[in-house]
Motif scaffolding. Sequence first.
Motif, mmCIF file in Angstrom:
data_model
loop_
_atom_site.group_PDB
_atom_site.id
_atom_site.type_symbol
_atom_site.label_atom_id
_atom_site.label_comp_id
_atom_site.label_asym_id
_atom_site.label_seq_id
_atom_site.Cartn_x
_atom_site.Cartn_y
_atom_site.Cartn_z
ATOM 1 N N GLU A 167 78.143 15.612 37.048
ATOM 2 C CA GLU A 167 77.771 17.035 36.953
ATOM 3 C C GLU A 167 78.753 17.777 36.042
ATOM 4 O O GLU A 167 78.350 18.547 35.165
ATOM 5 N N LEU A 168 80.069 17.505 36.212
ATOM 6 C CA LEU A 168 81.078 18.213 35.420
ATOM 7 C C LEU A 168 81.003 17.812 33.948
ATOM 8 O O LEU A 168 81.122 18.659 33.054
ATOM 9 N N ILE A 169 80.781 16.524 33.694
ATOM 10 C CA ILE A 169 80.669 16.097 32.299
ATOM 11 C C ILE A 169 79.437 16.720 31.653
ATOM 12 O O ILE A 169 79.469 17.150 30.495
ATOM 13 N N GLY A 170 78.351 16.837 32.446
ATOM 14 C CA GLY A 170 77.157 17.515 31.946
ATOM 15 C C GLY A 170 77.453 18.960 31.571
ATOM 16 O O GLY A 170 77.027 19.447 30.512
ATOM 17 N N ARG A 171 78.243 19.627 32.411
ATOM 18 C CA ARG A 171 78.584 21.021 32.100
ATOM 19 C C ARG A 171 79.479 21.106 30.865
ATOM 20 O O ARG A 171 79.360 22.046 30.072
ATOM 21 N N PHE A 221 88.095 10.267 31.468
ATOM 22 C CA PHE A 221 88.969 9.623 30.496
ATOM 23 C C PHE A 221 88.189 9.231 29.244
ATOM 24 O O PHE A 221 88.581 9.566 28.128
ATOM 25 N N ASP A 222 87.070 8.532 29.427
ATOM 26 C CA ASP A 222 86.288 8.071 28.267
ATOM 27 C C ASP A 222 85.755 9.246 27.460
ATOM 28 O O ASP A 222 85.857 9.288 26.242
ATOM 29 N N TYR A 223 85.177 10.197 28.201
ATOM 30 C CA TYR A 223 84.496 11.303 27.537
ATOM 31 C C TYR A 223 85.487 12.148 26.737
ATOM 32 O O TYR A 223 85.268 12.446 25.556
ATOM 33 N N LEU A 224 86.596 12.520 27.367
ATOM 34 C CA LEU A 224 87.522 13.449 26.710
ATOM 35 C C LEU A 224 88.435 12.734 25.709
ATOM 36 O O LEU A 224 88.806 13.322 24.688
ATOM 37 N N ALA A 284 79.446 19.015 28.361
ATOM 38 C CA ALA A 284 78.609 18.737 27.180
ATOM 39 C C ALA A 284 77.825 19.979 26.776
ATOM 40 O O ALA A 284 77.472 20.142 25.598
ATOM 41 N N ALA A 285 77.565 20.853 27.760
ATOM 42 C CA ALA A 285 76.773 22.047 27.467
ATOM 43 C C ALA A 285 77.608 23.218 26.963
ATOM 44 O O ALA A 285 77.061 24.269 26.620
ATOM 45 N N LEU A 327 88.664 23.964 19.254
ATOM 46 C CA LEU A 327 88.477 25.095 20.165
ATOM 47 C C LEU A 327 87.467 24.742 21.247
ATOM 48 O O LEU A 327 87.622 25.122 22.410
ATOM 49 N N ARG A 328 86.450 23.979 20.857
ATOM 50 C CA ARG A 328 85.447 23.596 21.851
ATOM 51 C C ARG A 328 86.060 22.655 22.879
ATOM 52 O O ARG A 328 85.806 22.771 24.081
ATOM 53 N N HIS A 329 86.905 21.734 22.420
ATOM 54 C CA HIS A 329 87.557 20.810 23.347
ATOM 55 C C HIS A 329 88.433 21.590 24.348
ATOM 56 O O HIS A 329 88.385 21.333 25.554
#
Lengths: 420, 147
Positions: free
Chosen positions: B136-140, B5-8, B142-143, B46-48
């Motif tokens: 792990e998913l948020i790390g992916r 939630f925070d990240y996206l 971000a990459a 597009l990245r989002h």
Amino acid sequence: MQAAGGLDFRQAPPFFVPLRFFLTAPVFLFLAGLLLFTPGAASWQRWSPAILAAVHLVTLGFLAMVMMGAFLQLLAVVAGAPVARPRLLAGLVYGPLTLGTLSLAGGFWLSDRWLFYPALTLLAAALATFALAAAASLRGAARNATVFAMAAAIFALAVTLALGLALGATRAGWLELANFVALVDLHATWGLLGWVFVLVAGVAYQVVPMFQLTPAYPRRLTRYLVPLFMVGLLDLPWAQEARSAWPGDAVALFLAACLLVFALATLYLQHRRRRRVADVTLDYWRVGMACLVGAALLGPSGAQRFPALLGILFLYGFAVSVVSGMLYKILPFLAWFHLQSHTQAPAGTIPNMKSFLPEVRARRQFAVHVATLGLLLLSTLPGGPWRYAAAAGVCLSALRLTANLWGVWRLFRAQGGRSG
Amino acid sequence: MQSFFDYLSADHHRCDELFAEAEAAVGRRDWAVGTVKFQAFRAAMLRHLDMEESVLFPAFEARMGHAGGPTRVMCNEHAQMRELLGSMADSVSAADDEDYAGLAETLLWLMQQHNVKEEQILYPMSDQLLADARSELIGRMAAVPAV
């Protein structure tokens, strides 16, 4: 698109469901304008048949009509809880609401007690069905301040309806009510403050930040404003029953303060918006909030001394403005969205929102609306020729609104959108 | 630990910001700035969409046990957004500010009602369903490379 794990993400309901409400509503506003030409509306007497009829054409025919259509949409998007059978529900609500409002206005205007039979029956059927279906959907809704406000507004609608039925029955001569005037005040208070204001506030929490890209409303405001406001509304009759005047006055002042806080907060957030393009809906909101500030400052003492001024500020200045502004976005967006799904054409190749409703046409209608608001306010001064000009303004503004909204529908059909 | 939630949601707000800057510049018919701002907005959008479609949605579907349902509706709306972004790029190349204004308004409404559904329902649900795999998913995500 199907439900999954208790979630239903369908873009409910079908276009025809809200569309009927949105295309019919401005016609009622026009009828209200016509009534203002009649001699009965001459001195803005609150109890005159023409004014009672006009007020109900605006509140039921225009405001409730649009708000109920939009409510069905909101249940799906904001609450994540669309009504189960939207077509059936809209069918059960739309016809009785339309005919019931016409009968009620006719009953008031002609002072014909027989028209109150169909009016009360049809309105009871329409509004109770809607309130029950909405309440049932809200039980499965996401929990947030907007959903709370929607639930509170539905409760207020039910209270307004119950009081209205008792008052209508009294007027038709089937019932004897002591405290008739106090109950009329209570009916108007629950309808205007409980249903109209609370729903607008709850919707504003979502739409003001989203579409003008403003900061969010402060958390403390969204958490406490509507709940405290509802407590105030519930307290009002008991406070006014008290022997001394002050508890009643204190509660009324508190309610006015809530309106003021909401309106000023909204104006402040809009002032800090990141979206900087001219926008007619934004202007409609600002006029609406300015009038709400005026109404809050005038009432509660103004309710007795200047009822017409207060009524015009709240109904036409605040409620009609905000609802018109929202119609100018919701209808073109839904037309675009459904046209894309009906035709499956690439999203960028079909007419966009501004092709459905050109800004310049909305802007012209807005100018007529604002001029009309000025004329209506002037017409509350004794004497002067303003009333006819104001009545003409209400009619012209409503006609332009009707033409603009029906234009969206015409283009939708011409582009291959289906009505079903 | 940061939530989906925070990240996206923060990324939604970043896109909103870029949207407003591009719209304002095009509204002034300042095409030099407008073109740059629009490209920045489109790249962020597009990245989002990519982050969700390549990382979050597959994990969500795997945990739910099936595709379809909420993520499919979200993907359909993503497709509509990509198409609108494509038409907006055409109107920028053609220096057609009127066309851009109508497309931008439409995209904003589509995007905002879409974001409400994600932020009210999909992200909180992902935070619960995928609690163990969150960092792990948020790390992916971000990459995920810029477009």
